[in-house]
Design a protein around this motif. Structure first.
Motif, PDB file in Angstrom:
ATOM      1  N   LEU A  99      -7.197 -10.346   5.763  1.00 25.99           N
ATOM      2  CA  LEU A  99      -5.933 -10.026   5.091  1.00 25.99           C
ATOM      3  C   LEU A  99      -5.536  -8.590   5.434  1.00 25.99           C
ATOM      4  N   ILE A 100      -4.348  -8.442   5.952  1.00 26.76           N
ATOM      5  CA  ILE A 100      -3.919  -7.105   6.382  1.00 26.76           C
ATOM      6  C   ILE A 100      -3.592  -6.231   5.176  1.00 26.76           C
ATOM      7  N   ARG A 101      -3.879  -4.948   5.311  1.00 22.80           N
ATOM      8  CA  ARG A 101      -3.545  -3.952   4.293  1.00 22.80           C
ATOM      9  C   ARG A 101      -2.802  -2.820   4.967  1.00 22.80           C
ATOM     10  N   TRP A 102      -1.807  -2.288   4.278  1.00 20.77           N
ATOM     11  CA  TRP A 102      -1.048  -1.155   4.814  1.00 20.77           C
ATOM     12  C   TRP A 102      -1.078  -0.015   3.823  1.00 20.77           C
ATOM     13  N   ASN A 103      -1.665   1.065   4.237  1.00 20.23           N
ATOM     14  CA  ASN A 103      -1.664   2.243   3.385  1.00 20.23           C
ATOM     15  C   ASN A 103      -0.607   3.217   3.910  1.00 20.23           C
ATOM     16  N   HIS A 104       0.546   3.196   3.268  1.00 17.09           N
ATOM     17  CA  HIS A 104       1.662   4.034   3.687  1.00 17.09           C
ATOM     18  C   HIS A 104       1.349   5.487   3.330  1.00 17.09           C
ATOM     19  N   PRO A 105       1.560   6.401   4.288  1.00 18.83           N
ATOM     20  CA  PRO A 105       1.148   7.796   4.032  1.00 18.83           C
ATOM     21  C   PRO A 105       1.830   8.408   2.805  1.00 18.83           C
ATOM     22  N   LYS A 106       3.053   7.958   2.469  1.00 19.75           N
ATOM     23  CA  LYS A 106       3.751   8.543   1.318  1.00 19.75           C
ATOM     24  C   LYS A 106       3.791   7.617   0.114  1.00 19.75           C
ATOM     25  N   ARG A 107       3.878   6.332   0.373  1.00 18.14           N
ATOM     26  CA  ARG A 107       4.060   5.375  -0.729  1.00 18.14           C
ATOM     27  C   ARG A 107       2.754   4.763  -1.222  1.00 18.14           C
ATOM     28  N   GLY A 108       1.686   4.987  -0.488  1.00 22.00           N
ATOM     29  CA  GLY A 108       0.436   4.330  -0.856  1.00 22.00           C
ATOM     30  C   GLY A 108       0.440   2.900  -0.369  1.00 22.00           C
ATOM     31  N   PRO A 109      -0.412   2.035  -0.972  1.00 23.39           N
ATOM     32  CA  PRO A 109      -0.538   0.664  -0.471  1.00 23.39           C
ATOM     33  C   PRO A 109       0.745  -0.143  -0.679  1.00 23.39           C
ATOM     34  N   ILE A 110       1.191  -0.795   0.366  1.00 18.60           N
ATOM     35  CA  ILE A 110       2.326  -1.720   0.271  1.00 18.60           C
ATOM     36  C   ILE A 110       1.780  -3.106   0.609  1.00 18.60           C
ATOM     37  N   PRO A 111       1.955  -4.082  -0.296  1.00 19.30           N
ATOM     38  CA  PRO A 111       1.324  -5.396  -0.062  1.00 19.30           C
ATOM     39  C   PRO A 111       1.989  -6.183   1.066  1.00 19.30           C
ATOM     40  N   PRO A 112       1.191  -7.051   1.720  1.00 22.79           N
ATOM     41  CA  PRO A 112       1.741  -7.850   2.821  1.00 22.79           C
ATOM     42  C   PRO A 112       2.904  -8.743   2.386  1.00 22.79           C
TER      43      PRO A 112
END
Ligand code: C2E
Ligand code: MG
Ligand code: MG
Ligand code: MG
Length: 287
Positions: free
Chosen positions: A61-74
């Motif tokens: 399951l992919i995870r995205w940790n946005h540098p400014k917003r924090g985790p954004i769900p798939p």
């Protein structure tokens, strides 16, 4: 959103929240840089055979940790990536990362285990290209295709133009499973036409166990259907002992859900695979 670039813009994205147009543009622009900036990560959720409690597979399951917003769900960014043509490079990164990781675990001495990767419909659009890309990645990483599973949706399976690609993938000995089964608008006839191995009962039905008799009836019907068609079946989103008991009573083989394991960092997987004891994990989970 230039003024949001300050430090108080960390926000919690709700899956059900409709991302507004302005926010979408912001996400789109960040997505373009996310691969290069190494902002994505893959988590792995163990799938457990009810009877033996053994781990029989993992879902990536992919995870995205946005540098400014924090985790954004798939559930928020995948549809946007699909819309703006970024799902192809992201999807390729996911496949390569997973195959490499899976091979690395095996090389480090872990028992080989099948890992499932979610595919978007858009990845099927360029004919022949997906199969070639997967073949290249398998050759590059040396992963045995028997340890790769691809999760597709009913919508994708329904489209005649995808049949050939699915057959090509199946011919490589890759496992094909239908994700979120029962939630899309589709006929069942693709189940007899296509080389499907496995069905995943959507967690919206599992959530209704002990609460909503209609959800229970649907699950029972899906289990019967799968067993008569000789398909492997797994229930998603299993969170409670009651849900587990109902599924077991109705001869469901495998489950995936927070009850045993939430999605895990890649680092944790070798230890979990050598432990074989979900109970042990119960205390440590949800962290
Ligand atoms: P999915 O493929 O149906 O994945 C299962 C989702 O349910 C995951 O959400 C997982 O974290 C969550 N889940 C697992 N067990 C439980 C549980 O017991 N309770 C609850 N409430 N949820 C549980 P996640 O990781 O947020 O992913 C959401 C969706 O995003 C996935 O649904 C899949 O459709 C998509 N997705 C995730 N990774 C990828 C990817 O690499 N590529 C593509 N194309 N789509 C992806
Ligand atoms: Mg899935
Ligand atoms: Mg899905
Ligand atoms: Mg699903």
């Amino acid at each position: 959103r230039a003024k949001d670039e300050g430090k108080n813009n960390y926000r919690i994205y709700d899956d059900t929240l409709n991302v507004d147009a302005e926010e979408k543009i912001y996400i789109k622009n960040s997505l373009r840089r996310a691969l290069d900036n190494d902002e994505f990560d893959i988590y792995y959720q163990p799938q457990v055979e009810i009877k033996s409690r053994e781990i029989i597979g993992l879902e990536a399951l992919i995870r995205w940790n946005h540098p400014k917003r924090g985790p954004i769900p798939p559930s928020v960014f995948i549809p946007i990536a699909e819309e703006c043509g970024l799902i192809e490079p992201i999807g390729e990164w996911v496949l390569r990362t997973v195959c490499k990781q899976s091979r690395a675990w095996q090389d480090a001495g872990a028992d080989p285990i099948r890992v499932a990767v979610n595919l978007s419909a858009r990845q099927f659009k360029q004919r022949g290209k997906l199969t070639e890309m997967i073949k290249t990645i398998l050759a590059e990483t040396g992963l045995d295709p028997a340890y790769l599973e691809l999760e597709i949706t009913e919508n994708l399976a329904m489209q005649d133009e995808n049949a050939e690609t699915l057959q090509e993938l199946r011919n490589l000995q890759i496992t094909i499973s239908i994700d979120d089964f029962g939630t899309h608008y589709s006929s069942l006839s693709y189940l007899k036409r296509l080389p499907i191995d496995k069905i995943k009962i959507d967690r919206s039905f599992v959530g209704g166990i002990s609460k909503e008799p209609k959800d229970e009836a649907i699950i029972q019907a899906i289990l019967l259907l799968a067993s008569h068609l000789g398909l492997t079946i797994i229930a998603e989103g299993v969170e409670t002992k009651d849900q587990l008991a109902f599924l077991q009573h109705n001869h469901c083989h495998d489950i995936q859900g927070y009850l045993y394991y939430p999605p895990q960092k890649a680092d944790s997987i070798p230890r979990i695979l050598s432990n074989h004891s979900p109970e042990y994990e119960l205390a440590a989970e949800k962290g």
